[in-house]
Design an enzyme around this catalytic site. Structure first.
Site, mmCIF file in Angstrom:
data_model
loop_
_atom_site.group_PDB
_atom_site.id
_atom_site.type_symbol
_atom_site.label_atom_id
_atom_site.label_comp_id
_atom_site.label_asym_id
_atom_site.label_seq_id
_atom_site.Cartn_x
_atom_site.Cartn_y
_atom_site.Cartn_z
ATOM 1 N N HIS A 181 0.842 -1.202 0.000
ATOM 2 C CA HIS A 181 0.000 0.000 0.000
ATOM 3 C C HIS A 181 0.877 1.250 0.000
ATOM 4 O O HIS A 181 2.057 1.190 0.352
ATOM 5 C CB HIS A 181 -0.967 -0.014 1.177
ATOM 6 C CG HIS A 181 -0.368 0.264 2.528
ATOM 7 N ND1 HIS A 181 -0.364 1.523 3.094
ATOM 8 C CD2 HIS A 181 0.217 -0.536 3.451
ATOM 9 C CE1 HIS A 181 0.196 1.478 4.288
ATOM 10 N NE2 HIS A 181 0.556 0.238 4.537
ATOM 11 N N HIS A 210 4.156 4.500 12.806
ATOM 12 C CA HIS A 210 3.035 5.422 12.600
ATOM 13 C C HIS A 210 3.260 6.803 13.241
ATOM 14 O O HIS A 210 2.296 7.484 13.589
ATOM 15 C CB HIS A 210 1.735 4.811 13.130
ATOM 16 C CG HIS A 210 1.180 3.731 12.256
ATOM 17 N ND1 HIS A 210 -0.023 3.119 12.515
ATOM 18 C CD2 HIS A 210 1.641 3.154 11.118
ATOM 19 C CE1 HIS A 210 -0.257 2.206 11.583
ATOM 20 N NE2 HIS A 210 0.746 2.213 10.719
ATOM 21 N N ASP A 241 6.602 2.757 6.949
ATOM 22 C CA ASP A 241 5.278 2.167 6.701
ATOM 23 C C ASP A 241 4.437 3.181 5.928
ATOM 24 O O ASP A 241 3.978 4.184 6.485
ATOM 25 C CB ASP A 241 4.614 1.834 8.031
ATOM 26 C CG ASP A 241 3.262 1.148 7.870
ATOM 27 O OD1 ASP A 241 2.848 0.900 6.719
ATOM 28 O OD2 ASP A 241 2.626 0.866 8.899
ATOM 29 N N GLU A 259 -5.072 1.601 2.930
ATOM 30 C CA GLU A 259 -4.812 0.415 3.748
ATOM 31 C C GLU A 259 -4.829 0.769 5.215
ATOM 32 O O GLU A 259 -5.324 0.000 6.056
ATOM 33 C CB GLU A 259 -3.460 -0.186 3.362
ATOM 34 C CG GLU A 259 -3.108 -1.504 4.080
ATOM 35 C CD GLU A 259 -2.350 -1.317 5.394
ATOM 36 O OE1 GLU A 259 -2.031 -2.327 6.040
ATOM 37 O OE2 GLU A 259 -2.077 -0.162 5.802
ATOM 38 N N GLU A 260 -4.270 1.949 5.549
ATOM 39 C CA GLU A 260 -4.126 2.313 6.948
ATOM 40 C C GLU A 260 -5.475 2.445 7.664
ATOM 41 O O GLU A 260 -5.558 2.248 8.877
ATOM 42 C CB GLU A 260 -3.343 3.622 7.074
ATOM 43 C CG GLU A 260 -1.890 3.539 6.624
ATOM 44 C CD GLU A 260 -1.014 2.699 7.541
ATOM 45 O OE1 GLU A 260 -1.560 2.034 8.448
ATOM 46 O OE2 GLU A 260 0.200 2.693 7.351
ATOM 47 N N ASP A 296 4.756 -4.817 3.395
ATOM 48 C CA ASP A 296 4.163 -3.621 3.977
ATOM 49 C C ASP A 296 5.244 -2.615 4.333
ATOM 50 O O ASP A 296 5.208 -1.466 3.897
ATOM 51 C CB ASP A 296 3.355 -4.006 5.223
ATOM 52 C CG ASP A 296 2.451 -2.884 5.700
ATOM 53 O OD1 ASP A 296 2.982 -1.793 5.977
ATOM 54 O OD2 ASP A 296 1.225 -3.089 5.810
#
Length: 772
Positions: free
Chosen positions: A383, A561, A393, A431-432, A460
């Site tokens: 993604h 994140h 990420d 996706e998140e 990922d």
């Protein structure tokens, strides 16, 4: 680009086999090409002495491909993709999609286009950040969180709104009450609080990240009656070397005191308003927003993540008994449970500004069309949407995927080789928020992918240099291990220890303990949720490999994140040798894709699957069920059904060994060229179908997207996986049933669940029978 209302994969069916393959200018290339064409043209080829077999030719192509992956180009891709925050559904993320499309087209991928959906997403108020405050009895604010994370590297982190702390789908609102420390917020943590006589009902749950998906934490807290949830990353997990500045980012990988983990707290995958159907403008939604709240897909309570610097100000003030020893975190004081603060009348206030918005998302899709079997897809996916800059990420994977495509096309140009099957590239959007882009794609193209997909290979994030790890299923164990043995070790320190390949470090870091028949296999867990491979396996029964480089002691990474995931981390902290780790992941990705796209017989090993099913999964089930006979006569039907399952698994082991023997004989007999006999193609098609045998179209009770009889995500933590969860759920229901009626019902459900697995095993055996 195809019209939006057309299947983006449909044009593959009309592609013609490349006639130029027979016209190549030197013998090496001619042999390779005729090897693919031999299925249709009964040509015998004399092989030059330097390359005696077609297997050697394929390995030579693989060697060229592995050497073609370039770390510098991955670094350039990463810089091109991550100059600004790009949350799904924003103009910035649309610009990233355009950038990816341009890179793919420049690299030579074919039919690069967008597959688009309109979905329900969630956003904070970037101009008015969220806050947690401590309010004394007089109404005075004793402490108030800043609501944003501090900029540390201005050249990479200064975009407006980048530092705002929030989680997606949190309910908007302001609540005030007593706090309770709930450890990791797992179901067992709330049960333990209850045993200690502490309730979170009507209170604010303070929960640390780790060991469970944040959305599950919130769901458990809401079920227990909490009016809000405050999440934080504890130094025990994210600052293990201490919280002194010299030990933290940007001097190391450890999270600074102002860092915050963002994420989604939705429970479920895909657009929350269109379960099981694609979220297209002309498709009627199957769920309303009110129903999403009522069904606990979206939380009804405010949720806010804070830094451990801010958490100190809250938790250090807590009243009550000290936490159990195993609940103590890494902040330098004794944690207490609450409820409430030491100063009587003091309360915690949580302010969350959040809105739900329907937004447009775009998956990016491209191809390298196969020369022989263009309607069989080897799918590579990652993604591209991020919570902030996303340099780890997910864009470490995004940048690497683009380079895998370039290296494949470069190898095709240099050798005039083309894969036999189509290689399909997918960059997923949103996706998140809950695997939204890939889930909508699977729902739209369910029938086509069920028929055509060979395998799905997912990356990922790449966030460490300590070890490779692959999460996959038993039928792919062998090809994954064999491929890892071909990839040079990216770490000089490991090479000095005589660990020359990715495999050598992997098997040492994660030794296998569940495959006694295969002692050289590292541990390869069944993939869970949390990334886009989930739906391919659990919804459609497509074999998957999800792989990455990670640290060996913690599944996540400290900067996860946060706004500090910028290229600086890769370039200056963990992948400083010209992106050697990213390059190794790309080499594995490319070579594994080549094997699936180019082997005459698809490298799916059902013998290992049958062995694991009988000697691992069913063995463990027998251990769980056997003691029930002494206390639960309602389990007798299940015990009988288990004996039938064991018998059919034994038959599967025998049949699988026959199939593997036939495959070995075919390979030995046809090592110089592809046999025009249709048996090779027939075996490959049947191997593709084995995993589909374990798909139950009805899904699990209450979870229609969990359709795999063997593998699914856990109800307690959707990041993790479970084996035969429907069966074990029925065991749990039987043991915990309070009435005779409930015990009888649970016993019947248990026997039925075992029977469904048995039917899957029988289907797998019959897949290889000559006739029905």
């Amino acid at each position: 680009m195809l019209p939006k209302d057309k299947d983006p994969t449909a044009n593959l069916c009309s592609s013609n086999m490349t006639t130029a393959l027979a016209l190549l200018g030197f013998a090496f290339v001619a042999i390779v090409c005729i090897s693919f064409a031999g299925k249709y043209h009964n040509n015998h080829v004399s092989v030059p002495p330097k390359l005696k077999t077609f297997d050697e030719i394929r390995l030579s192509i693989g060697d060229h491909l592995i050497k073609s992956v370039n770390g510098t180009k991955i670094r350039q891709n990463l810089r091109a993709i991550t100059p600004e925050p790009h949350v799904a559904g924003t103009a910035a993320n649309a610009r990233v999609a355009d950038t990816i499309s341009r890179i793919w087209k420049a690299n030579g991928l074919e039919n690069v286009h967008f597959v688009e959906y309109d979905v329900l997403l969630s956003y904070p108020d970037y101009d008015a950040p969220n806050h947690v405050s401590v309010i004394d009895r007089a109404g005075k604010t004793v402490f108030k969180s800043n609501g944003t994370s501090p900029v540390i590297i201005p050249s990479e982190q200064s975009a407006p709104g980048a530092g705002v702390q929030w989680v997606a789908y949190a309910a908007a609102g302001t609540v005030q009450g007593e706090p309770v420390y709930a450890h990791y917020g797992r179901q067992q943590d709330f049960e333990r609080l209850e045993k200690l006589g502490i309730s979170v009902k009507g209170r604010v749950a303070i929960i640390r990240y780790g060991f469970c998906f944040r959305g599950d934490k919130v769901a458990f807290a809401q079920k227990a009656g909490a009016i809000a949830v405050v999440l934080f990353s504890d130094p025990a997990e994210v600052a293990k070397n201490g919280t002194d500045f010299s030990q933290l980012y940007p001097n190391s990988e450890w999270l600074p005191s102002g860092g915050v983990q963002r994420g989604s707290v939705m429970n479920g995958d895909g657009d929350p308003l269109t379960p099981l159907v694609p979220s297209k403008a002309d498709v009627y939604p199957t769920r309303t927003i009110d129903e999403a709240y009522a069904q606990h897909v979206l939380p009804k309570i405010p949720v806010l993540p804070i830094s451990y610097g801010d958490a100190y100000e809250v938790i250090s003030r807590l009243n009550g008994r000290p936490v159990p020893l195993d609940w103590q975190g890494g902040l330098n004081f004794t944690y207490r449970l609450g409820p409430g603060f030491k100063d009587a009348g003091t309360s915690i206030k949580v302010e969350v500004r959040s809105t739900l918005k329907k937004r447009h998302i775009r998956n990016v899709v491209g191809y390298i069309k196969g020369a022989v079997e263009p309607d069989q897809y080897v799918i590579l996916g990652n993604h591209y949407d991020a919570w902030v800059y996303g340099a780890m990420d997910p864009n470490s994977g995004t940048a690497t995927l683009a380079e895998v495509g370039r290296a494949l096309v470069q190898t095709m140009k240099d050798t005039h080789w083309r894969p036999a099957r189509t290689i399909m590239f997918c960059n997923w959007d949103a996706e998140e928020f809950g695997l939204v882009g890939s889930t909508e794609f699977l729902e739209e193209f369910e029938k086509q992918l069920t028929d055509r997909a060979v395998v799905y290979l997912n990356v990922d994030t790449i966030h460490s240099n300590l070890s490779f790890e692959a999460n996959t299923i038993p039928s792919l164990f062998q090809v994954v291990v064999d491929t890892a043995k071909r990839i040079p070790n990216p770490m000089k320190s490991e090479i000095k220890r005589a660990r020359k390949t990715v495999y050598d470090t992997w098997v040492r870091a994660f030794p296998g303990n569940k495959t006694p028949s295969y002692p050289d296999f590292p541990d390869m867990p069944v993939p869970g949720g949390g990334s886009d491979q989930s739906g391919f396996l659990n919804f459609l029964g497509i074999p998957v490999v999800d792989f990455l480089y990670r640290n060996t002691s913690w599944s996540e990474y400290p900067l996860y994140h946060s706004m500090y995931e910028t290229p600086f981390v890769s370039e200056h902290i963990f992948d400083t040798n010209d992106f050697a780790v990213h390059k190794a992941v790309g080499q594995f990705w490319a070579e594994l894709a080549r094997k699936f796209a180019d082997q005459p017989i698809i490298p799916i090993n059902i013998s290992i699957l049958a062995d694991q099913l009988l000697n691992n999964y069913v063995h463990d089930l027998k251990v769980a069920i056997e003691p029930l006979k002494h206390r639960y006569p309602e389990a007798e039907d299940a015990r009988v059904q288990l004996s039938h399952l064991i018998k059919h698994c034994q038959h599967f082991v025998h049949r699988a060994r026959q199939v593997e023997s036939e495959i070995t004989a075919l390979k030995q007999r046809n090592h110089d060229f592809l046999n025009p006999d249709q048996r090779i193609s027939q075996l490959s098609r049947r191997l593709m179908k084995v995993e589909r045998c374990f798909i139950n179209p009805r899904g699990q009770p209450g979870s229609p997207t969990k359709r795999h009889l063997l593998y699914s995500t856990s109800d307690k933590d959707c990041y993790s996986s479970t084996v035969m969860s429907s069966v074990y759920d029925s065991v749990y229901d039987l043991v915990n049933a309070k009435t005779t009626k409930d015990k009888v019902a649970a016993g019947r459900d248990l026997a039925s669940a075992i029977s469904l697995v048995q039917l899957g095993v029988q289907c797998a055996v019959k897949t290889f029978d000559a006739a029905i």
